[in-house]
Design an enzyme around this catalytic site. Structure first.
Site, PDB file in Angstrom:
ATOM      1  N   GLU A 190     -53.082 -46.940  32.788  1.00  0.00           N
ATOM      2  CA  GLU A 190     -52.882 -48.344  33.416  1.00  0.00           C
ATOM      3  C   GLU A 190     -53.726 -48.790  34.332  1.00  0.00           C
ATOM      4  OE1 GLU A 190     -49.683 -49.811  32.731  1.00  0.00           O
ATOM      5  OE2 GLU A 190     -48.510 -48.188  32.078  1.00  0.00           O
ATOM      6  N   ASN A 250     -47.883 -56.413  30.849  1.00  0.00           N
ATOM      7  CA  ASN A 250     -47.530 -55.634  29.996  1.00  0.00           C
ATOM      8  C   ASN A 250     -48.315 -55.789  28.755  1.00  0.00           C
ATOM      9  OD1 ASN A 250     -44.865 -55.136  30.990  1.00  0.00           O
ATOM     10  ND2 ASN A 250     -44.323 -57.190  30.538  1.00  0.00           N
ATOM     11  N   HIS A 275     -46.284 -42.093  27.878  1.00  0.00           N
ATOM     12  CA  HIS A 275     -46.254 -43.634  28.254  1.00  0.00           C
ATOM     13  C   HIS A 275     -47.709 -44.123  28.332  1.00  0.00           C
ATOM     14  CE1 HIS A 275     -45.018 -47.392  29.094  1.00  0.00           C
ATOM     15  NE2 HIS A 275     -45.515 -47.310  30.242  1.00  0.00           N
TER      16      HIS A 275
HETATM   17  P1  NAD Z   1     -43.083 -39.065  34.178  1.00  0.00           P
HETATM   18  O1  NAD Z   1     -42.281 -39.472  35.253  1.00  0.00           O
HETATM   19  O2  NAD Z   1     -42.340 -38.345  32.834  1.00  0.00           O
HETATM   20  O3  NAD Z   1     -44.279 -37.946  34.778  1.00  0.00           O
HETATM   21  C1  NAD Z   1     -45.022 -37.226  33.614  1.00  0.00           C
HETATM   22  C2  NAD Z   1     -44.998 -35.576  33.990  1.00  0.00           C
HETATM   23  O4  NAD Z   1     -45.583 -35.241  35.245  1.00  0.00           O
HETATM   24  C3  NAD Z   1     -43.540 -35.121  34.200  1.00  0.00           C
HETATM   25  O5  NAD Z   1     -43.287 -33.737  33.488  1.00  0.00           O
HETATM   26  C4  NAD Z   1     -43.429 -34.720  35.540  1.00  0.00           C
HETATM   27  O6  NAD Z   1     -42.433 -33.813  35.895  1.00  0.00           O
HETATM   28  C5  NAD Z   1     -44.892 -34.167  35.777  1.00  0.00           C
HETATM   29  N1  NAD Z   1     -45.240 -34.496  37.183  1.00  0.00           N
HETATM   30  C6  NAD Z   1     -45.080 -35.397  38.020  1.00  0.00           C
HETATM   31  N2  NAD Z   1     -45.621 -35.430  39.092  1.00  0.00           N
HETATM   32  C7  NAD Z   1     -46.251 -34.292  39.130  1.00  0.00           C
HETATM   33  C8  NAD Z   1     -46.923 -33.586  40.150  1.00  0.00           C
HETATM   34  N3  NAD Z   1     -47.488 -34.116  41.212  1.00  0.00           N
HETATM   35  N4  NAD Z   1     -47.403 -32.226  39.802  1.00  0.00           N
HETATM   36  C9  NAD Z   1     -47.201 -31.859  38.574  1.00  0.00           C
HETATM   37  N5  NAD Z   1     -46.248 -32.520  37.580  1.00  0.00           N
HETATM   38  C10 NAD Z   1     -46.031 -33.567  38.001  1.00  0.00           C
HETATM   39  O7  NAD Z   1     -44.203 -39.946  33.485  1.00  0.00           O
HETATM   40  P2  NAD Z   1     -45.143 -41.182  34.056  1.00  0.00           P
HETATM   41  O8  NAD Z   1     -46.250 -41.379  33.386  1.00  0.00           O
HETATM   42  O9  NAD Z   1     -45.224 -40.888  35.765  1.00  0.00           O
HETATM   43  O10 NAD Z   1     -43.966 -42.598  34.035  1.00  0.00           O
HETATM   44  C11 NAD Z   1     -43.884 -42.890  32.931  1.00  0.00           C
HETATM   45  C12 NAD Z   1     -42.529 -43.771  32.929  1.00  0.00           C
HETATM   46  O11 NAD Z   1     -42.806 -44.866  33.818  1.00  0.00           O
HETATM   47  C13 NAD Z   1     -42.029 -44.399  31.733  1.00  0.00           C
HETATM   48  O12 NAD Z   1     -40.803 -44.360  31.374  1.00  0.00           O
HETATM   49  C14 NAD Z   1     -42.360 -45.885  31.688  1.00  0.00           C
HETATM   50  O13 NAD Z   1     -41.519 -46.715  31.000  1.00  0.00           O
HETATM   51  C15 NAD Z   1     -42.520 -46.185  33.162  1.00  0.00           C
HETATM   52  N6  NAD Z   1     -42.908 -47.298  33.664  1.00  0.00           N
HETATM   53  C16 NAD Z   1     -42.320 -48.143  34.453  1.00  0.00           C
HETATM   54  C17 NAD Z   1     -43.137 -49.333  35.057  1.00  0.00           C
HETATM   55  C18 NAD Z   1     -42.318 -50.143  35.963  1.00  0.00           C
HETATM   56  O14 NAD Z   1     -42.979 -51.278  36.272  1.00  0.00           O
HETATM   57  N7  NAD Z   1     -41.149 -49.733  36.546  1.00  0.00           N
HETATM   58  C19 NAD Z   1     -44.551 -49.292  34.955  1.00  0.00           C
HETATM   59  C20 NAD Z   1     -45.002 -48.451  34.088  1.00  0.00           C
HETATM   60  C21 NAD Z   1     -44.388 -47.244  33.609  1.00  0.00           C
HETATM   61  N1  GLY Z   2     -45.445 -52.724  34.277  1.00  0.00           N
HETATM   62  C1  GLY Z   2     -45.157 -53.963  34.113  1.00  0.00           C
HETATM   63  C2  GLY Z   2     -44.809 -54.884  35.389  1.00  0.00           C
HETATM   64  O1  GLY Z   2     -44.308 -53.891  36.418  1.00  0.00           O
HETATM   65  O2  GLY Z   2     -44.223 -55.912  35.281  1.00  0.00           O
END
Ligand code: NAD
Ligand code: GLY
Length: 370
Positions: A190, A250, A275
């Protein structure tokens, strides 16, 4: 706490808030508590983050505000928890707490916790405060900022949600020390996105520092987080509801979401991508499609592939995902209009654009080669 002063990024617009980035932030009870207006706090986390950090956050908050009533809600870790059922459980936790309209949801975790908690906060009593405490690199540079909240359904990712800007974002960079390296690299996908979509100089900087970043160098990561947040903050302040340029954020996501949905939100494994990894592959597919449509030089797609590979990110679709099935998944993307595919493509590094009416044949050809 450490002596390193935190970095601050301001998000402007109709609902301004601050992003604070630095080591030791989660231990600073006053910094956390100053965003809590009422007495009720629901601390939401997941089963991997909670054992590491939840008790510390609770203790810090109570030290600063002994009057707080703090409930806890812990989801099973992973994308498979970003469901309406888990959303319902978070709402029940707010009800059990007796949370009033001045309540605050604290989202302590990665993007899964952040998106689901934000959506619960958006819906409880038609909207209470949410403070994002991102613990993954991906959440620090992207999901905690901008107010997109959502859960997944079987038909597609993030199809049920709301825009609900956080009251504040507090990113404690010290917690990245416990993040699995695969998740750190997923967050770097990202980060690359910001360079790829609008900042060639940042892209060059990432190329120069790829080794240090993927090895977890804390000074480089802090700079990458702050620069990424500044990019995102500027865009969401101008276009909070994605009426225009926010769609550029995106880049790679229409392809990436199709991969994630087609995998059935499986836990990341040898073939299943998380992701950030799916976004890395998606950005390569978007770049290749841009070249195929004569919109961008092949050399820029090659540079993107080289950067992602140097960050040890995947650049090809995992085995077993059929091009036609992925295309069908792409049809439910939120950017599509009147059933026609609208994709974020690019003119080259730093020049992303939204392209309407992309023909299925061109997309299928890239998916088949992918
Ligand atoms: P996640 O929240 O699943 O975290 C990844 C893994 O890391 C999990 O197993 C979690 O328990 C572990 N973890 C988290 N922090 C930790 C730490 N400090 N130490 C040890 N383990 C830790 O995944 P992610 O990659 O953080 O987020 C992906 C999600 O975010 C997707 O659902 C995606 O659609 C969403 N997303 C949303 C937006 C938005 O604008 N709202 C933007 C990008 C992604
Ligand atoms: N991750 C895309 C947005 O926040 O718009």
């Amino acid at each position: 706490m450490t002596d390193t002063p935190p970095l601050h990024v301001a998000v402007g617009g109709e609902h301004p808030y601050s992003i604070t980035i630095g080591p030791g932030q989660l231990a600073d009870g006053h910094a956390l508590a100053r965003h809590v207006r009422g007495r009720h706090v629901l601390l939401v986390s997941d089963s991997e983050v909670a054992p590491l950090y939840l008790a510390g956050v609770r203790a810090a908050l109570l030290q600063a505000r002994p009057d707080l009533l703090i409930g806890e809600h812990v989801l099973p870790a992973g994308e498979a928890s970003k469901t309406l059922a888990e959303f319902g459980r978070a709402i029940e936790a707010l009800a059990a707490l007796g949370a009033t309209r001045d309540a605050c949801v604290l989202a302590l975790g990665g993007g899964v916790v952040g998106d689901l908690s934000g959506f619960a906060a958006a819906c409880w009593m038609r909207g209470v405060d949410c403070v994002q405490l991102p613990t993954t690199l991906l959440a620090m540079v992207d999901s905690s900022v901008g107010g997109k909240t959502a859960v997944d359904i079987a038909a597609g990712k993030n199809l049920v949600g709301a825009f609900h800007p956080p009251r504040a974002v507090i990113a404690d960079t010290q917690v990245l020390s416990t993040l699995p390296v695969r998740e750190l690299r997923a967050g770097l996908a990202e980060v690359v996105k910001y360079g790829a979509l609008g900042d060639p100089e940042f892209f060059d900087w990432l190329q120069r520092h790829a080794q240090g970043l993927s090895a977890g160098d804390s000074a480089l990561l802090a700079e990458a987080i702050a620069r990424s947040c500044a990019h995102k903050a500027a865009i969401v302040a101008r276009d909070p509801l994605e009426k225009g340029e926010r769609a550029l954020l995106n880049l790679g996501h229409t392809f990436g979401h199709a991969i994630e949905t087609e995998q059935g939100y499986a836990a990341p494994g040898r073939d299943a991508l998380n992701h950030g990894e799916a976004v890395a592959v998606g950005m390569v597919l978007a770049a290749r499609l841009s070249t195929a449509l004569d919109r961008a030089p092949a050399a820029d797609a090659d540079r993107l592939v080289a950067l992602l590979q140097s960050l040890q990110l995947p650049v090809a679709i995992p085995a077993g995902l059929a091009p036609q099935a992925l295309l069908e998944r792409m049809r439910l993307d939120k950017k599509n209009v009147a059933g026609r595919l609208r994709l974020v493509l690019w003119r080259g590094i730093g020049k992303a654009e939204v392209v309407a009416d992309v023909h299925d044949e061109a997309v299928l050809a890239v998916l088949a080669a992918g």
